[in-house]
Design an enzyme around this catalytic site. Structure first.
Site, short mmCIF file in Angstrom:
data_model
loop_
_atom_site.label_atom_id
_atom_site.label_comp_id
_atom_site.label_asym_id
_atom_site.label_seq_id
_atom_site.Cartn_x
_atom_site.Cartn_y
_atom_site.Cartn_z
N GLY A 1 0.90 -0.93 -0.33
CA GLY A 1 -0.15 -0.25 -0.01
C GLY A 1 0.92 0.70 -0.34
O GLY A 1 1.99 1.14 0.47
N CYS B 1 5.08 -6.25 1.59
CA CYS B 1 5.38 -4.84 0.84
C CYS B 1 5.29 -3.69 2.66
O CYS B 1 5.60 -3.84 3.57
CB CYS B 1 5.08 -4.36 -0.58
SG CYS B 1 5.88 -2.74 -0.58
N TYR B 2 4.20 -3.35 2.34
CA TYR B 2 3.31 -2.14 3.48
C TYR B 2 3.22 -3.52 4.82
O TYR B 2 2.60 -3.15 6.01
CB TYR B 2 2.11 -1.56 3.15
CG TYR B 2 1.75 -0.93 4.10
CD1 TYR B 2 2.12 0.33 4.25
CD2 TYR B 2 0.24 -1.25 5.18
CE1 TYR B 2 0.92 0.94 5.71
CE2 TYR B 2 -0.45 -0.99 5.75
CZ TYR B 2 0.51 0.47 6.71
OH TYR B 2 -0.42 0.86 7.55
N HIS C 1 7.88 -7.58 -3.92
CA HIS C 1 6.43 -8.16 -4.95
C HIS C 1 6.34 -8.92 -5.29
O HIS C 1 6.62 -9.50 -6.33
CB HIS C 1 5.52 -7.23 -5.57
CG HIS C 1 5.25 -5.93 -5.07
ND1 HIS C 1 3.92 -5.65 -4.66
CD2 HIS C 1 5.66 -4.75 -4.60
CE1 HIS C 1 3.70 -4.48 -3.48
NE2 HIS C 1 4.87 -4.16 -3.07
N GLU D 1 4.13 -11.66 -6.10
CA GLU D 1 2.63 -11.40 -6.86
C GLU D 1 3.18 -10.67 -8.52
O GLU D 1 2.45 -11.18 -9.64
CB GLU D 1 1.73 -11.09 -5.78
CG GLU D 1 1.25 -9.16 -6.20
CD GLU D 1 2.03 -8.48 -5.20
OE1 GLU D 1 1.75 -7.19 -4.96
OE2 GLU D 1 3.19 -9.91 -4.26
N LYS E 1 -11.55 -13.56 -15.36
CA LYS E 1 -11.64 -13.98 -16.96
C LYS E 1 -11.12 -15.51 -17.13
O LYS E 1 -12.58 -16.38 -17.88
CB LYS E 1 -11.68 -13.15 -17.72
CG LYS E 1 -11.96 -13.84 -19.46
CD LYS E 1 -13.38 -14.00 -19.51
CE LYS E 1 -13.50 -11.90 -19.98
NZ LYS E 1 -15.02 -11.77 -20.00
#
Length: 516
Positions: free
Chosen positions: A56, A82-83, A171, A173, A372
């Site tokens: 964040g 991270c945050y 990150h 991800e 999707k």
């Protein structure tokens, strides 16, 4: 809610939060994103298999910065990103500082121990990751162990000595983190003990049971567009309640070439679902008259959809209580902050933020928590033909948001014909399945051209084609030049009023896939 393993992702405001959910789902583990304001009691009642605290933009010492009851660290295994890492360090007695060790983009980390998050790594291995932080952890909290560092930051990962609490400054991800998927899967399976039980078959079984319980013997209508999302939603609901479902296909006058005929043929013949076609071109064009701002156009279309559904339902004599829509997770994420969290609103989707507040229907949105690619897999599991589940996405507002500015019927028809040529040439070149979404856009500008030795002053068509997995991020598709040349030549030659074709080479972010 999924009754197997489930991961609770608490959104601290990162634009990468949705990617965390994607990576967890790709590992066949269910995940949901919720705001950091969820109470400790709510979290315990949710019974997460594990908790992930996202990144964040805030500093942990800022007034109003996302925070949690520290007891959350004892509810389930926790991964701070991270945050999330900085918050864990802050509440555990570590030292977090602003500036000094800022890192943005690719960075190289060195693994200090090849266990836990880094199981399967070599001791001392260097790996490329994606950083995006201003603050940093200066001192590892007491009771925690340093597990990775970088040249720019001595603390980029740590773990608790005895509890299943792990954190990374980077990150994992993001695709640019080369072994990010390994790190996330190590957390899910080795540390949290999650089971890969999030499968299309299991999802269908759960949703069918939920729909039957919710609906009872009531009548249901489905707003069918012919696209992947509404088709899969209709098939799923039909599996649950059969003839209680009536699908209403609205010809808005904003569809692709021969769309109505294709939907009537495919849905009626293949699925055997009752289909009512409503011709409402004039109503939609009237509702759009004078509107050129994208949000206003989307809302006008959403409200008109509901009016048409209500009228069609009354005409059929069914007095339907429920309305089925093919809303997806990215629709929800982009229309409002995910589950009320601090992530930014991108745009209102006509079937999320654009619905009338006083509509009489109760919504059934069986695909609301799916991306999707997951929807396509559910469609295949339900037995839908590949020509249906493999279709490129088409927005609910249709060509209205691809004719930029005010919607003029002549411009809609011009775009419709250019778009048909574009898709025809993509299929002829054998490229359709390589592209996630491709479409043409009518631009509200004119340019000077030369045709038949004479001057022309006509409109411009933009072509858009992207590769993506879920629509949350996308890269522009690198067409062979000869394919683009054929498309441009045909559009200018065959579509009256067009004398120039351009190709959009913007990625998402910073652009969105659709232009409006």
């Amino acid at each position: 809610m999924h009754d197997g393993s489930r991961i609770l992702i608490l959104d601290c405001g990162s634009q990468f939060t949705q990617l965390i959910a994607r990576r967890v789902r790709e590992a066949r583990v269910y995940s949901e994103i919720h705001p950091p304001t969820r109470s400790l009691a709510w979290i315990k009642e949710w019974k997460p298999t594990a908790i992930i605290l996202s990144g964040g933009p805030s500093s942990v010492t800022d007034e109003g910065a996302p925070s949690f009851d520290p007891a959350i660290l004892d509810v389930a295994p926790v991964l701070g990103v991270c945050y999330g890492m900085q918050w864990i360090a802050h509440v555990s007695g570590g030292e977090v500082k602003g500036g000094g060790h800022r890192e943005y983009g690719r960075a190289e980390i060195q693994v200090k121990e090849n266990r836990g998050l880094f199981a399967g790594f070599d001791a001392g291995e260097r790996s490329i990751v994606w950083m995006s932080h201003g603050d940093h952890v200066e001192v590892v909290p007491k009771g925690y162990v340093l597990t990775a560092s970088s040249d720019g930051n001595p603390v980029v990962a740590f773990r608790h000595e005895s509890k299943p609490i792990h954190a990374v400054q980077f990150h994992a991800e993001v695709a640019h983190s080369v072994r990010g998927a390994d790190i996330i899967q190590n957390f899910l399976f080795d540390i949290a003990g999650a089971k890969p039980d999030w499968t299309p078959g299991h999802f269908i079984e759960q949703e069918v049971a939920k729909i039957r319980e919710l609906v009872g013997d009531a009548q249901v209508i489905c707003g069918l567009s012919g696209g992947v999302d509404s088709s899969v939603a209709a098939a799923l609901v039909h599996k649950a309640i059969g003839d209680q479902l009536t699908c209403i296909f609205v010809d808005t006058g904003l569809l692709r070439l021969h769309e109505r005929e294709q939907v009537e043929r495919t849905m009626g013949q293949h699925l055997g679902i009752k289909l009512v076609t409503v011709r409402a071109e004039d109503r939609f064009l009237t509702a759009l008259k004078g509107l050129d701002e994208p949000e206003a156009k989307r809302k006008a279309i959403g409200h008109t959809f509901i009016d048409v559904f209500e009228d069609a339902s009354a005409k059929e004599g069914k007095d339907a209580k429920f309305l089925v829509q093919g809303t997806l997770y990215p629709d929800v994420i982009e229309s409002v902050s995910a589950k009320g969290g601090p992530s930014a609103t991108i745009k209102t989707h006509h079937n999320v933020g654009g619905l009338k507040p006083d509509m009489k229907f109760q919504l059934i949105e069986p695909l609301r928590e799916l991306f999707k690619d997951e929807v396509r897999n559910v469609g295949r599991e339900l037995g839908l033909p590949e020509e249906m589940v493999g279709r490129h996405p088409f927005p609910g507002p249709g060509l209205a948001i691809r004719v930029l500015g005010a919607v003029d019927p002549v411009n809609v028809e011009t775009l419709r014909r250019a778009d048909a040529i574009y898709l025809e040439e993509i299929r002829a070149a054998g490229l359709y399945n390589e592209i996630w979404q491709a479409f043409a856009v009518f631009l509200p500008v004119r340019s000077v051209g030369v045709m038949g030795d004479g001057r022309t002053y006509e409109h411009v068509i933009a072509l858009r084609a992207v590769t993506s997995t879920d629509g949350m991020t996308a890269d522009w598709y690198a067409f062979p030049h000869e394919v683009l040349a054929r498309i441009s030549n045909r559009v200018i030659r065959e579509v009256k009023g067009i004398n120039r074709v351009v190709y959009d080479i913007s990625s998402k972010p910073p652009a969105t896939i659709e232009w409006e």
